[in-house]
Design a protein around this motif. Structure first.
Motif, PDB file in Angstrom:
ATOM      1  N   LYS A  19       0.751  -1.158   0.220  1.00  0.00           N
ATOM      2  CA  LYS A  19       0.000   0.013  -0.079  1.00  0.00           C
ATOM      3  C   LYS A  19       0.703   1.293   0.122  1.00  0.00           C
ATOM      4  CE  LYS A  19      -4.108  -1.912   2.285  1.00  0.00           C
ATOM      5  NZ  LYS A  19      -4.759  -1.923   3.514  1.00  0.00           N
ATOM      6  N   LEU A  20       1.807   1.215   0.888  1.00  0.00           N
ATOM      7  CA  LEU A  20       2.862   2.443   0.993  1.00  0.00           C
ATOM      8  C   LEU A  20       3.501   2.425  -0.232  1.00  0.00           C
ATOM      9  CD1 LEU A  20       3.829   2.292   4.525  1.00  0.00           C
ATOM     10  CD2 LEU A  20       2.429   4.047   3.566  1.00  0.00           C
ATOM     11  N   THR A  21       4.100   1.567  -1.068  1.00  0.00           N
ATOM     12  CA  THR A  21       4.611   1.546  -2.211  1.00  0.00           C
ATOM     13  C   THR A  21       3.695   2.226  -3.343  1.00  0.00           C
ATOM     14  OG1 THR A  21       6.215  -0.263  -1.645  1.00  0.00           O
ATOM     15  CG2 THR A  21       6.159   0.430  -3.966  1.00  0.00           C
ATOM     16  N   ALA A  22       2.478   1.685  -3.485  1.00  0.00           N
ATOM     17  CA  ALA A  22       1.623   2.242  -4.406  1.00  0.00           C
ATOM     18  C   ALA A  22       1.398   3.700  -4.200  1.00  0.00           C
ATOM     19  CB  ALA A  22       0.252   1.369  -4.334  1.00  0.00           C
ATOM     20  N   LEU A  23       1.432   4.394  -2.876  1.00  0.00           N
ATOM     21  CA  LEU A  23       1.210   5.589  -2.444  1.00  0.00           C
ATOM     22  C   LEU A  23       2.485   6.247  -2.989  1.00  0.00           C
ATOM     23  CD1 LEU A  23      -0.247   7.915  -1.206  1.00  0.00           C
ATOM     24  CD2 LEU A  23       0.949   7.128   1.078  1.00  0.00           C
ATOM     25  N   CYS A  24       3.630   5.888  -2.836  1.00  0.00           N
ATOM     26  CA  CYS A  24       4.893   6.544  -3.248  1.00  0.00           C
ATOM     27  C   CYS A  24       4.925   6.747  -4.727  1.00  0.00           C
ATOM     28  CB  CYS A  24       6.059   5.595  -3.180  1.00  0.00           C
ATOM     29  SG  CYS A  24       6.493   5.561  -1.184  1.00  0.00           S
ATOM     30  N   GLU A  25       4.338   5.694  -5.692  1.00  0.00           N
ATOM     31  CA  GLU A  25       4.314   5.562  -6.992  1.00  0.00           C
ATOM     32  C   GLU A  25       3.423   6.896  -7.535  1.00  0.00           C
ATOM     33  OE1 GLU A  25       3.412   1.702  -8.165  1.00  0.00           O
ATOM     34  OE2 GLU A  25       5.490   1.077  -7.662  1.00  0.00           O
ATOM     35  N   HIS A  26       2.306   7.156  -6.765  1.00  0.00           N
ATOM     36  CA  HIS A  26       1.163   7.796  -7.515  1.00  0.00           C
ATOM     37  C   HIS A  26       1.171   9.249  -6.687  1.00  0.00           C
ATOM     38  CE1 HIS A  26      -0.115   3.755  -8.417  1.00  0.00           C
ATOM     39  NE2 HIS A  26      -0.437   4.744  -9.435  1.00  0.00           N
ATOM     40  N   ALA A  27       1.983   9.631  -5.687  1.00  0.00           N
ATOM     41  CA  ALA A  27       1.825  10.869  -4.792  1.00  0.00           C
ATOM     42  C   ALA A  27       2.528  11.883  -5.976  1.00  0.00           C
ATOM     43  CB  ALA A  27       2.744  10.853  -3.499  1.00  0.00           C
ATOM     44  N   GLU A  28       1.534  12.936  -5.818  1.00  0.00           N
ATOM     45  CA  GLU A  28       2.125  14.102  -6.467  1.00  0.00           C
ATOM     46  C   GLU A  28       3.017  15.111  -5.882  1.00  0.00           C
ATOM     47  OE1 GLU A  28       1.691  14.818  -9.767  1.00  0.00           O
ATOM     48  OE2 GLU A  28       0.539  12.899  -9.841  1.00  0.00           O
ATOM     49  N   SER A  29       3.175  15.003  -4.585  1.00  0.00           N
ATOM     50  CA  SER A  29       3.848  15.736  -3.823  1.00  0.00           C
ATOM     51  C   SER A  29       4.310  15.221  -2.498  1.00  0.00           C
ATOM     52  CB  SER A  29       3.249  17.331  -3.506  1.00  0.00           C
ATOM     53  OG  SER A  29       2.036  16.955  -2.743  1.00  0.00           O
ATOM     54  N   LEU A  30       5.296  15.755  -1.519  1.00  0.00           N
ATOM     55  CA  LEU A  30       5.480  15.168  -0.347  1.00  0.00           C
ATOM     56  C   LEU A  30       4.168  15.648   0.515  1.00  0.00           C
ATOM     57  CD1 LEU A  30       9.205  16.177  -0.145  1.00  0.00           C
ATOM     58  CD2 LEU A  30       7.984  13.945  -0.625  1.00  0.00           C
ATOM     59  N   GLU A  31       3.864  16.716   0.434  1.00  0.00           N
ATOM     60  CA  GLU A  31       2.587  17.210   1.334  1.00  0.00           C
ATOM     61  C   GLU A  31       1.464  16.246   0.770  1.00  0.00           C
ATOM     62  OE1 GLU A  31       4.210  19.110  -0.676  1.00  0.00           O
ATOM     63  OE2 GLU A  31       5.176  20.708   0.553  1.00  0.00           O
ATOM     64  N   GLU A  32       1.246  15.780  -0.285  1.00  0.00           N
ATOM     65  CA  GLU A  32       0.075  14.822  -0.387  1.00  0.00           C
ATOM     66  C   GLU A  32       0.487  13.491   0.193  1.00  0.00           C
ATOM     67  OE1 GLU A  32      -1.574  12.078  -4.050  1.00  0.00           O
ATOM     68  OE2 GLU A  32      -0.489  13.836  -4.436  1.00  0.00           O
ATOM     69  N   TRP A  33       1.856  13.070   0.015  1.00  0.00           N
ATOM     70  CA  TRP A  33       2.424  11.660   0.628  1.00  0.00           C
ATOM     71  C   TRP A  33       1.991  11.577   1.933  1.00  0.00           C
ATOM     72  CZ3 TRP A  33       5.986  10.533   3.914  1.00  0.00           C
ATOM     73  CH2 TRP A  33       6.367   8.976   4.122  1.00  0.00           C
ATOM     74  N   ALA A  34       2.630  12.667   2.853  1.00  0.00           N
ATOM     75  CA  ALA A  34       2.661  12.547   4.438  1.00  0.00           C
ATOM     76  C   ALA A  34       1.170  12.097   4.917  1.00  0.00           C
ATOM     77  CB  ALA A  34       3.066  13.749   4.962  1.00  0.00           C
ATOM     78  N   PRO A  35       0.372  12.754   4.783  1.00  0.00           N
ATOM     79  CA  PRO A  35      -1.079  12.444   5.427  1.00  0.00           C
ATOM     80  C   PRO A  35      -1.769  10.999   5.158  1.00  0.00           C
ATOM     81  CG  PRO A  35      -1.471  14.404   4.355  1.00  0.00           C
ATOM     82  CD  PRO A  35       0.043  14.034   4.041  1.00  0.00           C
ATOM     83  N   LYS A  36      -1.184  10.761   3.776  1.00  0.00           N
ATOM     84  CA  LYS A  36      -1.756   9.508   3.350  1.00  0.00           C
ATOM     85  C   LYS A  36      -1.061   8.439   3.833  1.00  0.00           C
ATOM     86  CE  LYS A  36      -3.905  10.995  -0.795  1.00  0.00           C
ATOM     87  NZ  LYS A  36      -4.154  11.242  -2.281  1.00  0.00           N
TER      88      LYS A  36
END
Length: 176
Positions: free
Chosen positions: A73-90
């Protein structure tokens, strides 16, 4: 734990892991014997030992399976995050949901010596793969960073998420 090679063997392994998870959630795993776990899974003791060396090995396999699902799940998030600000809370949301649903299992892992060295090795490999995926996210979203700085930033960002989730899960249930 021995890998399942055939569909029937995988179903047996999955049934045993479900019995282990149910016993863990019911708070009876410590006292449950291999015979009781096998009976709950609807398999023979031989089938249990054909897949796991011990009860602790079965618990470690369940831990590995669930940790692997979190890593995916976290790897998929990394692949699709547009920014660090989007990544962190998710990332925190995914990690905390994992912690809530696996509180007993994480507490077991934190409170005991791992039954199998493979458990530690699998966690190490997952962490390396996740850090690599996140490094790619950082390089994609903050292109001015060097590869070394992106790698350092990835470790810096991922470590607190994992540590915080573990600590809250194991030591501060009320925070969940």
């Amino acid at each position: 734990a021995k890998p399942a090679l055939q569909a029937r063997s995988k179903r047996t392994r999955d049934a045993i892991l479900k019995a282990v998870a149910d016993a863990l959630e019911d708070g009876v795993l410590e006292k449950a014997s291999v015979q009781e776990l096998a009976r709950a899974a609807g398999v023979s003791i031989g089938a249990f030992y054909g897949r796991f060396d011990s009860k602790d090995t079965a618990i470690a396999a369940l831990f590995d399976e669930r940790r692997g699902a979190l890593t995916k799940k976290l790897t998929a998030l990394c692949e699709h995050a547009e920014s660090l600000e989007e990544w962190a809370p998710k990332a925190v949301s995914i990690a905390m949901a994992h912690a809530k649903s696996n509180r007993s299992l994480i507490a077991w892992a934190a409170g005991s010596e791992p039954a199998v060295d493979q458990m530690k090795e699998n966690a190490r490999k997952d962490s390396i793969n996740l850090a690599a995926a996140f490094r790619s996210t950082i390089q994609r979203t903050v292109p001015e960073l060097s590869e070394d700085d992106a790698a350092s930033a990835a470790g810096f960002c991922i470590a607190p998420v994992g540590g915080m989730t573990r600590d809250v899960t194991v030591f501060s249930a009320s925070l969940l």
